[in-house]
Write a protein that holds these residues in place. Structure first.
Motif, PDB file in Angstrom:
ATOM      1  N   VAL A  77       1.353  -3.332   5.558  1.00 39.52           N
ATOM      2  CA  VAL A  77       0.210  -3.408   6.604  1.00 39.52           C
ATOM      3  C   VAL A  77      -0.985  -3.046   5.771  1.00 39.52           C
ATOM      4  O   VAL A  77      -0.748  -1.750   5.192  1.00 39.52           O
ATOM      5  CB  VAL A  77       0.348  -2.418   7.836  1.00 39.52           C
ATOM      6  N   TRP A  96       2.525   6.335  12.846  1.00 40.85           N
ATOM      7  CA  TRP A  96       3.496   5.644  13.160  1.00 40.85           C
ATOM      8  C   TRP A  96       5.055   6.014  12.638  1.00 40.85           C
ATOM      9  O   TRP A  96       5.950   5.969  13.224  1.00 40.85           O
ATOM     10  CB  TRP A  96       3.472   4.188  12.497  1.00 40.85           C
ATOM     11  N   TYR A  97       4.946   6.709  11.490  1.00 44.53           N
ATOM     12  CA  TYR A  97       6.228   7.060  10.891  1.00 44.53           C
ATOM     13  C   TYR A  97       6.816   8.284  11.405  1.00 44.53           C
ATOM     14  O   TYR A  97       8.071   8.501  11.576  1.00 44.53           O
ATOM     15  CB  TYR A  97       5.939   7.351   9.177  1.00 44.53           C
ATOM     16  N   THR A 113       3.824   0.301   2.633  1.00 44.96           N
ATOM     17  CA  THR A 113       3.938  -0.294   3.759  1.00 44.96           C
ATOM     18  C   THR A 113       3.186  -1.867   3.412  1.00 44.96           C
ATOM     19  O   THR A 113       2.137  -1.748   2.420  1.00 44.96           O
ATOM     20  CB  THR A 113       2.771   0.300   4.773  1.00 44.96           C
ATOM     21  N   ASP A 153      -6.912   4.339   8.412  1.00 40.93           N
ATOM     22  CA  ASP A 153      -5.776   3.522   8.307  1.00 40.93           C
ATOM     23  C   ASP A 153      -4.492   4.293   7.803  1.00 40.93           C
ATOM     24  O   ASP A 153      -3.597   4.204   8.508  1.00 40.93           O
ATOM     25  CB  ASP A 153      -6.065   2.216   7.391  1.00 40.93           C
ATOM     26  N   ALA A 154      -4.647   4.982   6.908  1.00 36.60           N
ATOM     27  CA  ALA A 154      -3.570   5.856   6.307  1.00 36.60           C
ATOM     28  C   ALA A 154      -2.994   6.755   7.642  1.00 36.60           C
ATOM     29  O   ALA A 154      -2.000   6.806   7.618  1.00 36.60           O
ATOM     30  CB  ALA A 154      -4.181   6.586   5.181  1.00 36.60           C
ATOM     31  N   GLU A 173      -3.179   6.630  10.553  1.00 39.99           N
ATOM     32  CA  GLU A 173      -2.435   5.685  11.575  1.00 39.99           C
ATOM     33  C   GLU A 173      -0.963   5.426  11.152  1.00 39.99           C
ATOM     34  O   GLU A 173      -0.041   5.413  12.062  1.00 39.99           O
ATOM     35  CB  GLU A 173      -3.132   4.549  11.961  1.00 39.99           C
ATOM     36  N   ARG A 174      -0.906   4.857   9.923  1.00 39.10           N
ATOM     37  CA  ARG A 174       0.530   4.579   9.346  1.00 39.10           C
ATOM     38  C   ARG A 174       1.442   5.786   9.263  1.00 39.10           C
ATOM     39  O   ARG A 174       2.516   5.597   9.686  1.00 39.10           O
ATOM     40  CB  ARG A 174       0.222   4.076   8.027  1.00 39.10           C
ATOM     41  N   ASP A 225       0.767  -1.021  -0.212  1.00 37.54           N
ATOM     42  CA  ASP A 225       0.033  -0.134   0.007  1.00 37.54           C
ATOM     43  C   ASP A 225       1.008   1.253  -0.043  1.00 37.54           C
ATOM     44  O   ASP A 225       1.740   1.464   0.864  1.00 37.54           O
ATOM     45  CB  ASP A 225      -0.901   0.006   1.276  1.00 37.54           C
ATOM     46  N   THR A 283      -4.025  -1.158   3.993  1.00 37.09           N
ATOM     47  CA  THR A 283      -4.504   0.190   4.310  1.00 37.09           C
ATOM     48  C   THR A 283      -5.581   0.329   3.654  1.00 37.09           C
ATOM     49  O   THR A 283      -5.655   0.584   2.219  1.00 37.09           O
ATOM     50  CB  THR A 283      -3.455   1.285   4.036  1.00 37.09           C
TER      51      THR A 283
END
Length: 223
Positions: free
Chosen positions: A64, A78-79, A62, A71-72, A74-75, A40, A66
């Protein structure tokens, strides 16, 4: 990808446009046997950059799944932790010198690493917290014995009362001077390496301070 870290050293609040999609990457010509990889792709781009500044842009890949905007985001969140993780690993490498350990077995190395991980975490927390909340009381990190010993070490005529403890920034910069920080106008805030060295010295200073107080209370003269 994204611009160098130093391009965005000054924090600012901005609006971002976030898009995402799924792509399949084909293997290189010489590794066709490995098959394609599905990922993704998330792209975040600043909508209102400061005048004269390039828009802040990240393109993230990612594995993971998405599927939604939530979701996006959240990623992306994380970064944003990447910089703190890099500081943490740099503290392990340059402060604790984990790469220079000369131990005879994996068990010994694992035990040593367990201690170094905690030390590096505490240094990273202090580095970050002293910048994010500089006016907090120093007792959010330092024990009363530590900051009082620190003030005695600076040559202060008297130890401040508990309610007059210094700020976290004041105590942190003082600790950093024990590790070689000069505190000149252009030096900025102290980094993890000088704080690691300073905290090591503070441990010895605090031990001596507590021992001296104990001897005074018992009526014994310090050596």
């Amino acid at each position: 990808m994204h611009p160098p870290l130093e391009d965005y050293s000054i924090a600012r609040t901005t609006r971002m446009a976030v898009t995402f999609d799924r792509v399949t990457l084909q293997p290189p010509q010489n590794k066709r046997s490995q098959g394609p990889v599905t990922l993704d792709v998330i792209r975040a781009k600043e909508l209102d950059p400061l005048k004269g500044e390039k828009p802040f842009t990240w393109t993230l890949l990612t594995t993971v799944p998405t599927q939604t905007l939530e979701d996006a985001c959240e990623r992306i969140a994380w970064y944003t932790q990447r910089w703190q993780i890099e500081v943490y690993h740099r503290t392990l490498k340059t402060g604790c010198r984990i790469e220079e350990r000369q131990l005879g077995s994996a068990d010994s190395l694992e035990a040593c690493l367990g201690v170094d991980l905690v030390v590096a975490w505490r240094v990273s927390v202090l580095t970050h917290q002293s910048r994010e909340d500089p006016d907090a009381p120093c007792t959010v990190y330092f024990t009363p014995e530590q900051w009082k010993a620190l003030w005695v070490r600076t040559g202060a005529a008297a130890i401040p009362e508990d309610q007059d403890e210094p700020t976290l920034r004041e105590a942190t910069r003082t600790v950093a001077t024990l590790g070689g920080f000069l505190g000149r106008k252009g030096d900025g805030e102290p980094g993890a390496q000088v704080l690691w060295k300073g905290l090591q010295r503070l441990d010895d200073i605090t031990h001596t301070f507590c021992l001296t107080l104990e001897m005074e209370r018992s009526g014994r003269a310090p050596p």
